[in-house]
Design a protein around this motif. Structure first.
Motif, PDB file in Angstrom:
ATOM      1  N   SER A 256       0.511  -1.057  -0.323  1.00  0.00           N
ATOM      2  CA  SER A 256      -0.083  -0.466  -0.136  1.00  0.00           C
ATOM      3  C   SER A 256       1.130   1.585  -0.088  1.00  0.00           C
ATOM      4  O   SER A 256       0.645   2.130  -1.534  1.00  0.00           O
ATOM      5  CB  SER A 256      -1.258  -0.265   1.044  1.00  0.00           C
ATOM      6  OG  SER A 256      -1.914   1.753   1.320  1.00  0.00           O
TER       7      SER A 256
ATOM      8  N   ALA B 299       2.849   1.587  -3.556  1.00  0.00           N
ATOM      9  CA  ALA B 299       2.151   2.333  -4.475  1.00  0.00           C
ATOM     10  C   ALA B 299       1.226   3.819  -4.455  1.00  0.00           C
ATOM     11  O   ALA B 299       1.320   4.231  -5.173  1.00  0.00           O
ATOM     12  CB  ALA B 299       0.131   1.243  -4.417  1.00  0.00           C
ATOM     13  N   GLN B 300       0.852   3.771  -3.367  1.00  0.00           N
ATOM     14  CA  GLN B 300       0.922   5.866  -2.851  1.00  0.00           C
ATOM     15  C   GLN B 300       2.122   6.576  -3.239  1.00  0.00           C
ATOM     16  O   GLN B 300       2.230   7.897  -3.615  1.00  0.00           O
ATOM     17  CB  GLN B 300       0.611   5.293  -1.582  1.00  0.00           C
ATOM     18  CG  GLN B 300       0.253   6.979  -0.859  1.00  0.00           C
ATOM     19  CD  GLN B 300      -0.952   7.510  -1.441  1.00  0.00           C
ATOM     20  OE1 GLN B 300      -1.675   6.875  -2.247  1.00  0.00           O
ATOM     21  NE2 GLN B 300      -1.213   9.237  -1.249  1.00  0.00           N
ATOM     22  N   THR B 301       3.853   5.560  -3.039  1.00  0.00           N
ATOM     23  CA  THR B 301       4.601   6.659  -2.932  1.00  0.00           C
ATOM     24  C   THR B 301       4.533   7.118  -4.910  1.00  0.00           C
ATOM     25  O   THR B 301       5.029   7.818  -5.548  1.00  0.00           O
ATOM     26  CB  THR B 301       5.668   5.967  -2.265  1.00  0.00           C
ATOM     27  OG1 THR B 301       5.212   5.394  -1.325  1.00  0.00           O
ATOM     28  CG2 THR B 301       7.113   7.358  -2.588  1.00  0.00           C
ATOM     29  N   LEU B 302       4.553   6.004  -5.639  1.00  0.00           N
ATOM     30  CA  LEU B 302       4.324   5.926  -6.748  1.00  0.00           C
ATOM     31  C   LEU B 302       2.963   7.097  -6.810  1.00  0.00           C
ATOM     32  O   LEU B 302       3.788   7.695  -7.623  1.00  0.00           O
ATOM     33  CB  LEU B 302       4.148   4.341  -7.798  1.00  0.00           C
ATOM     34  CG  LEU B 302       5.161   3.443  -7.638  1.00  0.00           C
ATOM     35  CD1 LEU B 302       4.680   1.682  -8.213  1.00  0.00           C
ATOM     36  CD2 LEU B 302       6.287   3.725  -8.199  1.00  0.00           C
ATOM     37  N   ARG B 303       2.273   6.995  -7.041  1.00  0.00           N
ATOM     38  CA  ARG B 303       1.079   8.309  -7.243  1.00  0.00           C
ATOM     39  C   ARG B 303       1.375   9.354  -6.693  1.00  0.00           C
ATOM     40  O   ARG B 303       0.880  10.075  -7.338  1.00  0.00           O
ATOM     41  CB  ARG B 303      -0.622   7.969  -6.090  1.00  0.00           C
ATOM     42  CG  ARG B 303      -0.538   6.028  -7.549  1.00  0.00           C
ATOM     43  CD  ARG B 303      -2.510   6.036  -6.597  1.00  0.00           C
ATOM     44  NE  ARG B 303      -2.528   6.063  -5.469  1.00  0.00           N
ATOM     45  CZ  ARG B 303      -2.356   4.796  -4.374  1.00  0.00           C
ATOM     46  NH1 ARG B 303      -2.214   3.742  -5.492  1.00  0.00           N
ATOM     47  NH2 ARG B 303      -2.416   4.458  -3.197  1.00  0.00           N
TER      48      ARG B 303
ATOM     49  N   ILE C 244       1.256  -3.393  -8.073  1.00  0.00           N
ATOM     50  CA  ILE C 244       1.533  -2.118  -7.593  1.00  0.00           C
ATOM     51  C   ILE C 244       2.066  -0.626  -8.659  1.00  0.00           C
ATOM     52  O   ILE C 244       1.929  -0.429  -8.339  1.00  0.00           O
ATOM     53  CB  ILE C 244       3.371  -2.138  -6.428  1.00  0.00           C
ATOM     54  CG1 ILE C 244       2.636  -3.443  -5.343  1.00  0.00           C
ATOM     55  CG2 ILE C 244       3.686  -0.392  -6.254  1.00  0.00           C
ATOM     56  CD1 ILE C 244       3.973  -3.654  -4.929  1.00  0.00           C
TER      57      ILE C 244
ATOM     58  N   ASN D 252      -2.018  -0.020 -10.085  1.00  0.00           N
ATOM     59  CA  ASN D 252      -2.519   0.638  -9.068  1.00  0.00           C
ATOM     60  C   ASN D 252      -1.686   1.919  -8.800  1.00  0.00           C
ATOM     61  O   ASN D 252      -2.476   3.284  -8.971  1.00  0.00           O
ATOM     62  CB  ASN D 252      -2.274  -0.305  -8.041  1.00  0.00           C
ATOM     63  CG  ASN D 252      -3.568   0.487  -6.709  1.00  0.00           C
ATOM     64  OD1 ASN D 252      -2.940   1.612  -6.548  1.00  0.00           O
ATOM     65  ND2 ASN D 252      -3.879  -0.070  -7.156  1.00  0.00           N
ATOM     66  N   GLY D 253      -0.349   2.153  -8.823  1.00  0.00           N
ATOM     67  CA  GLY D 253       0.296   3.194  -8.387  1.00  0.00           C
ATOM     68  C   GLY D 253      -0.400   4.099  -9.709  1.00  0.00           C
ATOM     69  O   GLY D 253       0.320   5.487  -9.528  1.00  0.00           O
ATOM     70  N   CYS D 254       0.400   3.651 -11.270  1.00  0.00           N
ATOM     71  CA  CYS D 254      -0.048   4.880 -12.196  1.00  0.00           C
ATOM     72  C   CYS D 254      -1.305   5.312 -12.376  1.00  0.00           C
ATOM     73  O   CYS D 254      -1.183   6.337 -13.585  1.00  0.00           O
ATOM     74  CB  CYS D 254       0.698   4.261 -13.456  1.00  0.00           C
ATOM     75  SG  CYS D 254      -0.538   2.511 -14.195  1.00  0.00           S
TER      76      CYS D 254
ATOM     77  N   SER E  51      -7.459   4.419 -10.737  1.00  0.00           N
ATOM     78  CA  SER E  51      -7.046   3.423  -9.408  1.00  0.00           C
ATOM     79  C   SER E  51      -7.414   2.803  -8.828  1.00  0.00           C
ATOM     80  O   SER E  51      -9.145   2.256  -9.457  1.00  0.00           O
ATOM     81  CB  SER E  51      -6.024   4.830  -7.886  1.00  0.00           C
ATOM     82  OG  SER E  51      -5.240   3.495  -7.194  1.00  0.00           O
TER      83      SER E  51
END
Length: 611
Positions: free
Chosen positions: A48, A51-55, A136, A139-141, A313
């Motif tokens: 989690s 994925a949030q860091t990528l977003r 990841i 979802n992250g992109c 997402s």
């Protein structure tokens, strides 16, 4: 197949006495489940956060801000064109696909449901890690997929690896894989009961007393670890579930909830078929597989740019918005958002992004529930007399839609209970969930996971263990100590070599050693007595089942069907239908006995009996 290869040498890393204690003790299984739960909670929190860091990097989001909660896509995204975010992620995913598949033959990674249904709980931790990494990135992109599939994949993979290290029995390994999945879902939603029933309904396939303690312990541990690392706010304020006109909920409120359940079932089936249609369309473009996610990502990004970022997402931020009492949209806006989110999810999964429809189904169901609450009064004059508020219908729709997609009616019922804390609302949720699940089961027959298996050619309808049935093959059950007789053998010679009282069945082969039928010894003696030994008699005159036979790789079920079709008590086993070389003999009585013994063993394993 690499995913099914035994974990060679792993058992030697664990002391023999410790392995023996774990294999023979229920307490040890519970302790191992607790370890699995903690590791699953760590995996969920880590995925989690990644994925949030990528977003946040890709879309320049403030720390903790959800992409799907934005009113518009930010203009200062990394590429300068925020709608290119999913396309960039698709390119990265394509590179991962190439890197993972380079130099080796690939097969689809085995997920927890398939592992428990066909492979006795055995999964590849490496494959699971690869799936989690792709999930990841997807979802992250911003691709419209959830992380729940990755959560359960990696947590169940860890559980399978632990169980294999201790050389656990098949039934215990299946339970431990269920524990990993329970921990993942419990950690994702902060809902231990939801996680436990997810494991029972979808991964283990049944509830038993023997599996109660380990599954619940794993779910509790996973939830506690995830909450400690990343506290999740409640999705619903219980106070927001105000009753219409201040009246208490009654039996009459069940009627609109049942209708909402039927609506959710129909829309869920349309979404599942939509994913398949998109896949066929993408495949028809003949675009290389690694480039397909980039194309799908561009479509999703443009859709979010034209409509709203709520289609991107998993939809956690958007769900928070639409479960808030102050949020209000017109009928047209709600219908448009439902169509856009469904299209984004179908395009994302159909083009090759990794993920599932778990959270998407929750979000879409909440939107359908709110839309239902707004449309119903226009066509149903007495609708205003019912006691449930629009937010309540959002909860009912959320659970019914997710039950149709995911396939766990009690799972979604307990999710509603743990999210709202309202027993009256949960009773209405249960009614809608039953209507939705039954409708999908009778009209479509699959959840999203089992539908994907069906498209791959696997006949899996649930996580019930049918792998043992496939492994109980004719080759394992047949007798190999047979001595075929040439079809040209004179009758008198045959009778002298096989007097009454000798083995009652003899397999015949022709001059080339190919199968030519079966002779019953008593029938041969009776035939000779009738015509007289002086008359010309041939074994071919009394040969049976010349065109009926078994193959070594047939399952016990296929063998039973062959016996019924041939109306024979015994059949020869051949190496292939082309060569027709005899390798064994199998009787119907022995097949049924072995099948019955395996059924009894499975029953005892289900009840927790080891003897």
């Amino acid at each position: 197949m690499r995913a099914l290869r035994p974990f060679a040498g792993m058992g030697r890393l664990v002391p023999v006495r410790l392995r023996g204690w774990v294999r023979g003790s229920e307490i040890a299984l519970v302790l191992l489940a607790a370890v699995t739960g903690c590791l699953g909670g760590l995996a969920v929190a880590g995925m989690s956060a990644a994925a949030q860091t990528l977003r946040e990097i890709l879309y320049r989001l403030p720390a903790g801000e959800r992409l799907s909660s934005l009113a518009r896509l930010p203009t200062d995204a990394v590429l300068g064109f925020p709608f290119l975010g999913p396309a960039l992620g698709g390119l990265v995913l394509g590179v991962l696909i190439l890197a993972i598949g380079h130099g080796r033959k690939r097969r689809a990674a085995i997920d927890p449901i398939e592992a428990n249904a066909l492979h006795g709980g055995r999964m590849s931790l490496r494959d699971s890690g690869e799936v989690a990494a792709q999930n990841i990135v997807s979802n992250g992109c911003g691709a419209s997929v959830g992380l729940e599939a990755g959560y359960t994949q990696v947590a169940a993979g860890i559980a399978s690896r632990l169980g294999s290290a201790f050389e656990m029995r098949r039934s215990d390994l299946r339970t431990l894989v269920g524990c990993g999945s329970a921990a993942a879902i419990a950690a994702a939603f902060g809902s231990p009961l939801t996680g436990a029933f997810y494991a029972y309904e979808l991964v283990i396939g049944t509830y038993t007393i023997a599996s109660l303690a380990p599954v619940v312990v794993a779910a509790l541990c996973g939830s506690l670890v995830a909450r400690a690392l990343a506290p999740n706010p409640a999705l619903i304020d219980v106070g927001a579930l105000a009753l219409g006109k201040g009246t208490a909920l009654g039996a009459a409120d069940t009627l609109p909830c049942l209708l909402l359940g039927l609506v959710c079932a129909g829309l869920a089936v349309a979404l599942m078929r939509g994913v398949t249609w998109v896949e066929h369309g993408v495949r028809a473009t003949r675009l290389p597989v690694p480039l397909r996610p980039a194309l799908g990502g561009l479509c999703v990004g443009l859709l979010a740019w034209v409509t709203t970022p709520q289609v991107l997402s998993g939809g956690h931020g958007a769900l928070h918005l639409h479960l808030a009492p102050e949020t209000s949209l017109t009928v047209t806006a709600l219908a448009g958002l439902i169509a856009a989110k469904a299209a984004a999810s179908a395009v994302s999964i159909g083009s090759g992004f990794r993920g599932g429809l778990f959270f998407t189904s929750l979000f879409l169901g909440a939107l359908v529930g709110r839309l239902f609450a707004q449309i119903a009064p226009l066509v149903w004059p007495d609708f205003a007399d019912f006691g449930l508020a629009p937010i309540g219908y959002a909860v009912v729709g959320m659970s019914a839609f997710a039950a149709a997609i995911v396939g766990g009616p009690l799972t979604m019922t307990f999710l509603a209970l743990e999210m709202t804390g309202s027993f009256p609302v949960t009773a209405l949720v249960l009614a809608a969930v039953i209507a939705s699940s039954l409708t999908v089961r009778k009209t479509f027959g699959y959840s999203f996971a089992t539908w994907r298996f069906h498209l791959r050619g696997e006949s899996i309808r649930s996580a019930h263990d049918i792998g043992w049935m496939r492994s109980l093959t004719v080759g394992r059950m047949m007798r190999r100590d047979i001595r075929p007789v040439s079809l040209d053998t004179p009758m008198a010679t045959f009778l002298r070599a096989h007097p009454l009282g000798s083995p009652s069945r003899v397999v015949l082969v022709d001059q080339f050693g190919r199968y030519a039928g079966i002779v019953l010894v008593p029938e041969a003696h009776a035939h000779a007595a009738v015509i007289g030994l002086g008359e010309p008699a041939h074994l071919s005159d009394i040969a049976r089942d010349t065109d009926a036979f078994l193959l070594a790789d047939m399952s016990a079920k296929q063998a039973a069907e062959a016996f019924d079709g041939a109306e024979s008590e015994a059949l020869a086993v051949l190496d292939s239908a082309e060569n027709r070389h005899v390798i064994g003999l199998l009787t119907e009585s022995h097949t049924l006995k072995r099948y019955s013994d395996e059924l009894d063993r499975q029953r005892r394993a289900m009840l927790g009996e080891t003897a």
